[in-house]
Design a protein around this motif. Sequence first.
Motif, PDB file in Angstrom:
ATOM      1  N   CYS A  83       0.850  -1.187   0.000  1.00 39.56           N
ATOM      2  CA  CYS A  83       0.000   0.000   0.000  1.00 39.56           C
ATOM      3  C   CYS A  83       0.885   1.236   0.000  1.00 39.56           C
ATOM      4  O   CYS A  83       2.050   1.192   0.397  1.00 39.56           O
ATOM      5  N   GLY A  84       0.329   2.327  -0.435  1.00 41.25           N
ATOM      6  CA  GLY A  84       0.971   3.626  -0.373  1.00 41.25           C
ATOM      7  C   GLY A  84      -0.063   4.651   0.071  1.00 41.25           C
ATOM      8  O   GLY A  84      -1.257   4.343   0.157  1.00 41.25           O
ATOM      9  N   ARG A  85       0.402   5.861   0.339  1.00 42.37           N
ATOM     10  CA  ARG A  85      -0.508   6.910   0.812  1.00 42.37           C
ATOM     11  C   ARG A  85      -0.198   8.256   0.179  1.00 42.37           C
ATOM     12  O   ARG A  85       0.955   8.596  -0.053  1.00 42.37           O
ATOM     13  N   PHE A  86      -1.274   8.971  -0.062  1.00 42.75           N
ATOM     14  CA  PHE A  86      -1.252  10.397  -0.287  1.00 42.75           C
ATOM     15  C   PHE A  86      -2.009  10.973   0.914  1.00 42.75           C
ATOM     16  O   PHE A  86      -2.573  10.220   1.712  1.00 42.75           O
ATOM     17  N   GLN A  87      -2.103  12.267   1.031  1.00 41.00           N
ATOM     18  CA  GLN A  87      -2.840  12.885   2.134  1.00 41.00           C
ATOM     19  C   GLN A  87      -4.290  12.391   2.137  1.00 41.00           C
ATOM     20  O   GLN A  87      -5.043  12.670   1.213  1.00 41.00           O
ATOM     21  N   GLY A  88      -4.670  11.629   3.180  1.00 43.28           N
ATOM     22  CA  GLY A  88      -6.047  11.154   3.324  1.00 43.28           C
ATOM     23  C   GLY A  88      -6.441  10.039   2.378  1.00 43.28           C
ATOM     24  O   GLY A  88      -7.611   9.683   2.300  1.00 43.28           O
TER      25      GLY A  88
END
Length: 178
Positions: A83-88
Amino acid sequence: MAADDSSNTQAGQSGLVVRVPEAEPAVRVWRDRLGPSARAAVPAHVTVLFPFLHESRLDGDTLAAIDGVIGRHRPFEVRFERCGRFQGILYLAPEPGTPFRRITEAIVRRWPETPPFGGQFDDIVPHLTIVQGQDDAVLDEAEADLRGRLPITARVSSVDLIVHDGSQWQQRAALALR
């Protein structure tokens, strides 16, 4: 689509996406609950380009040109291991990501007036959005759940042109990689 909150999408907008049905069993419950594109009838996907051309520009010649650009790319295997993330936002990261970037870059070279996500971001980061608009605690919960469902593998052999009708996305064409 990272910026795909369909409540802000207008009728006639289009996008190019790669459907990833192999991911549906792992991500469906999270996307249905916390992913706006799922509520707008978009299955699990990696966005190639959004926004793209307005529906009024999608005539036969344009569809043939889109098909020609996409058809210069070969089918490929992709794997989602993390998984990865950006803001929110929580997303699955496709490996390799390069084939997605190359398709996006080729489309943008042909239609430079359609930069990815309207030019909001400097880098093209291929991703399959799962949860959007949530705090870190929710993203942590979803990510922990998804870890046990990975990896996911898929074969990419086409790109879908989708158009928003004002409430949902509809497939306009499936364009084969050759």
